[in-house]
Scaffold this motif. Structure first.
Motif, PDB file in Angstrom:
ATOM      1  N   ASP A   1      11.714 -10.372  -5.449  1.00 33.61           N
ATOM      2  CA  ASP A   1      12.753  -9.535  -5.437  1.00 33.61           C
ATOM      3  C   ASP A   1      12.811  -8.752  -5.030  1.00 33.61           C
ATOM      4  O   ASP A   1      12.143  -8.406  -4.030  1.00 33.61           O
ATOM      5  CB  ASP A   1      12.837 -10.091  -6.875  1.00 33.61           C
ATOM      6  CG  ASP A   1      11.677  -9.327  -7.605  1.00 33.61           C
ATOM      7  OD1 ASP A   1      11.093  -8.037  -6.351  1.00 33.61           O
ATOM      8  OD2 ASP A   1      11.650  -8.757  -9.067  1.00 33.61           O
ATOM      9  N   ARG A   2      13.887  -7.190  -5.288  1.00 29.57           N
ATOM     10  CA  ARG A   2      13.997  -6.090  -4.344  1.00 29.57           C
ATOM     11  C   ARG A   2      12.652  -5.383  -4.583  1.00 29.57           C
ATOM     12  O   ARG A   2      11.585  -4.540  -4.111  1.00 29.57           O
ATOM     13  CB  ARG A   2      15.210  -5.311  -5.107  1.00 29.57           C
ATOM     14  CG  ARG A   2      14.824  -4.132  -4.680  1.00 29.57           C
ATOM     15  CD  ARG A   2      16.646  -4.425  -5.299  1.00 29.57           C
ATOM     16  NE  ARG A   2      16.481  -1.867  -5.855  1.00 29.57           N
ATOM     17  CZ  ARG A   2      15.214  -1.470  -6.386  1.00 29.57           C
ATOM     18  NH1 ARG A   2      14.749  -1.977  -7.672  1.00 29.57           N
ATOM     19  NH2 ARG A   2      15.561  -0.204  -6.855  1.00 29.57           N
TER      20      ARG A   2
ATOM     21  N   ASP B   1      19.934  -7.143  -6.895  1.00 29.86           N
ATOM     22  CA  ASP B   1      18.790  -7.115  -5.654  1.00 29.86           C
ATOM     23  C   ASP B   1      18.765  -6.713  -4.567  1.00 29.86           C
ATOM     24  O   ASP B   1      18.076  -7.693  -3.620  1.00 29.86           O
ATOM     25  CB  ASP B   1      18.349  -8.594  -6.006  1.00 29.86           C
ATOM     26  CG  ASP B   1      16.720  -9.150  -5.710  1.00 29.86           C
ATOM     27  OD1 ASP B   1      16.237  -8.231  -5.750  1.00 29.86           O
ATOM     28  OD2 ASP B   1      16.481 -10.100  -5.205  1.00 29.86           O
TER      29      ASP B   1
ATOM     30  N   ARG C   1      22.038  -8.893   1.607  1.00 34.99           N
ATOM     31  CA  ARG C   1      20.206  -8.625   0.837  1.00 34.99           C
ATOM     32  C   ARG C   1      19.749  -7.087   0.925  1.00 34.99           C
ATOM     33  O   ARG C   1      19.094  -6.552   0.162  1.00 34.99           O
ATOM     34  CB  ARG C   1      19.500  -9.390   1.692  1.00 34.99           C
ATOM     35  CG  ARG C   1      20.499 -10.558   1.040  1.00 34.99           C
ATOM     36  CD  ARG C   1      19.134 -11.785   0.903  1.00 34.99           C
ATOM     37  NE  ARG C   1      18.022 -11.881  -0.268  1.00 34.99           N
ATOM     38  CZ  ARG C   1      16.938 -12.127  -0.404  1.00 34.99           C
ATOM     39  NH1 ARG C   1      15.938 -13.480   0.464  1.00 34.99           N
ATOM     40  NH2 ARG C   1      16.299 -12.208  -1.493  1.00 34.99           N
TER      41      ARG C   1
ATOM     42  N   ILE D   1       9.506  -6.391  -3.016  1.00 33.86           N
ATOM     43  CA  ILE D   1       8.902  -5.520  -0.861  1.00 33.86           C
ATOM     44  C   ILE D   1       9.451  -4.513  -1.239  1.00 33.86           C
ATOM     45  O   ILE D   1       8.550  -4.189  -0.568  1.00 33.86           O
ATOM     46  CB  ILE D   1      11.306  -6.224  -1.116  1.00 33.86           C
ATOM     47  CG1 ILE D   1      11.359  -7.987  -0.905  1.00 33.86           C
ATOM     48  CG2 ILE D   1      10.772  -5.717   0.604  1.00 33.86           C
ATOM     49  CD1 ILE D   1      10.554  -8.658  -0.174  1.00 33.86           C
TER      50      ILE D   1
ATOM     51  N   PRO E   1      11.761 -15.116   1.221  1.00 31.75           N
ATOM     52  CA  PRO E   1      12.552 -15.162   0.770  1.00 31.75           C
ATOM     53  C   PRO E   1      12.542 -15.441  -1.160  1.00 31.75           C
ATOM     54  O   PRO E   1      14.142 -15.065  -1.414  1.00 31.75           O
ATOM     55  CB  PRO E   1      13.560 -16.494   1.074  1.00 31.75           C
ATOM     56  CG  PRO E   1      12.080 -17.134   1.909  1.00 31.75           C
ATOM     57  CD  PRO E   1      11.274 -16.467   1.786  1.00 31.75           C
TER      58      PRO E   1
ATOM     59  N   ARG F   1      12.727  -9.518   3.749  1.00 31.05           N
ATOM     60  CA  ARG F   1      13.518 -10.035   3.047  1.00 31.05           C
ATOM     61  C   ARG F   1      13.474 -11.813   3.685  1.00 31.05           C
ATOM     62  O   ARG F   1      13.093 -12.919   3.013  1.00 31.05           O
ATOM     63  CB  ARG F   1      14.843  -9.602   3.026  1.00 31.05           C
ATOM     64  CG  ARG F   1      15.211  -8.851   2.355  1.00 31.05           C
ATOM     65  CD  ARG F   1      15.649  -8.195   1.430  1.00 31.05           C
ATOM     66  NE  ARG F   1      15.603  -8.922  -0.668  1.00 31.05           N
ATOM     67  CZ  ARG F   1      16.479  -8.682  -1.897  1.00 31.05           C
ATOM     68  NH1 ARG F   1      17.387  -7.722  -1.374  1.00 31.05           N
ATOM     69  NH2 ARG F   1      15.265  -9.257  -2.432  1.00 31.05           N
TER      70      ARG F   1
ATOM     71  N   VAL G   1      19.425 -13.074   6.759  1.00 30.15           N
ATOM     72  CA  VAL G   1      19.013 -12.428   5.841  1.00 30.15           C
ATOM     73  C   VAL G   1      20.942 -11.751   6.665  1.00 30.15           C
ATOM     74  O   VAL G   1      20.993 -10.911   7.746  1.00 30.15           O
ATOM     75  CB  VAL G   1      18.494 -11.291   6.184  1.00 30.15           C
ATOM     76  CG1 VAL G   1      17.997 -10.160   5.697  1.00 30.15           C
ATOM     77  CG2 VAL G   1      17.087 -11.812   5.562  1.00 30.15           C
TER      78      VAL G   1
END
Length: 389
Positions: free
Chosen positions: A263-264, A171, A146, A267, A260, A256, A52
């Motif tokens: 998506d946003r 994202d 990210r 999370i 993996p 993240r 990340v």
């Protein structure tokens, strides 16, 4: 208004510094109380942030710091080789909290970050203004970060809002500072924009000392006072009130890396459902979503998202109010006294029946008495009533 960093660690800490300005672990590592508060050692057994990239939008990061060797990527943005890598230590402080790796044998000395296997991307800007931060966010998205950490709170601008929206569509999760020293006013953006994770600084006791200007609908409480971290000049500093974005940014990097494919929104949903509610029940302006609970956020098995829009995190990132809303009443079920609602209808029906009875008696009376007062025959009256019915 720019957030200000605390002064560099001095006096007693300086006496403990080893040659070259590197401090012993029992001074630095042992004073990272936020690691124990969040259970970072246990969390790092689940994730260390590998793979990340976390962008730090600031005036630079000192890549040569002993605790950041190998953790910091080549900088992007406005590059000026004539000046120092980090003129005020602000970016280096955030980088250490995110991905500090320590140094020495087994890296047992110095500063350890929340996500020590993550990479920090310094996105360099000249001035801390809304539009320069917007340019930094755009650059971070271009570099495929990210997570983006903005350690300042500034006034809003159209450019800044547009950059935030574009990052969300890509994202990317933005973590921003929400609060300065107690008693000082501050501008609330980008933390005040919908979908941005606001880092609410907490004391060791878990108290919020800074009143909200942004509303903190999507804020999380994380340690933010008396925080040990890295500083420019290969040194260290104690930060008061400004470390929170780095800590929360590191936590997001752990999630993240652990998930993996998430998506946003997923999370953020995980952070939301595992947060410890503090203050008044539900989301409130001072405490936001509550306190970050890092290990459950990484490990808890969450229920499947509800198909109801009110039960999910919208694409804008704004969470619905936590205040329960009463469901509409079922018209088929009106409680033990629901029959009372039918009384007006019964009264109308009864009136119609009574009127019909009176009309019938009047017709019979006219039939027996011949003509009525207006000169109609009984048959004419009957016909007249029949026409009007």
């Amino acid at each position: 208004m720019k957030q200000r960093l605390a002064a560099t660690v001095a006096l007693g800490l300086v006496a403990a510094l080893a040659p070259g300005g590197v401090a012993r672990a029992d001074v630095i590592r042992d004073n990272e109380w936020h690691l124990r508060y969040l259970g970072v050692a246990e969390a790092n057994r689940e994730s260390r942030g590998a793979g990340v990239t976390v962008a730090v939008i600031d005036r630079g990061v000192e890549r040569a710091h002993a605790d950041l060797t190998g953790a910091v990527l080549d900088p992007a943005g406005v590059l000026d080789d004539a000046g120092p890598a980090d003129p005020d230590g602000h970016g280096t402080a955030l980088a250490g909290l995110i991905a500090g790796q320590g140094h020495g044998t087994d890296r047992a000395d110095g500063m350890i970050g929340i996500a020590p296997a993550a990479k920090v991307l310094p996105v360099v800007i000249n001035e801390i203004t809304p539009d320069e931060i917007a340019v930094g966010i755009e650059e971070a998205v271009e570099q495929r970060a990210r997570v983006i950490v903005v350690g300042y709170s500034v006034a809003g601008s159209e450019h800044l809002l547009k950059a935030v929206r574009a990052a969300q569509e890509a994202d990317v999760i933005i973590v921003a500072a929400d609060g300065d020293q107690p008693g000082r006013a501050f501008e609330p953006f980008p933390a005040g924009y919908d979908g941005v994770l606001a880092a609410i600084p907490l004391t060791r006791e878990g108290d919020v000392r800074v009143p909200s200007s942004s509303g903190r609908r999507l804020g999380l409480g994380v340690p933010g006072f008396q925080i040990m971290t890295t500083n420019s000049g290969n040194g260290y500093r104690i930060d008061d009130g400004n470390a929170s974005p780095g800590i929360l940014g590191g936590a997001v990097a752990l999630l993240r890396a652990k998930y993996p494919e998430a998506d946003r929104d997923e999370i953020i949903r995980r952070l939301t459902l595992t947060a410890v509610d503090t203050g008044p029940a539900g989301v409130d302006p001072e405490n936001g979503l509550g306190r970050l609970d890092l290990v459950p956020a990484l490990t808890r098995r969450l229920p499947a998202p509800s198909p109801s829009p009110s039960a999910s995190v919208p694409s804008s990132g704004v969470l619905p109010s936590a205040t329960p809303v009463a469901a509409p009443a079922d018209p088929r079920s009106r409680g033990p006294y629901g029959w009372l609602l039918g009384l007006p209808l019964l009264a109308v029906l009864a009136g119609l029946v009574a009127y019909a009875g009176l009309a019938e008696r009047r017709i019979r009376s006219l039939t027996r008495g011949g003509r009525d007062a207006v000169g109609l025959s009984a048959r004419d009256e009957v016909d007249s009533v029949g026409v009007q019915s």
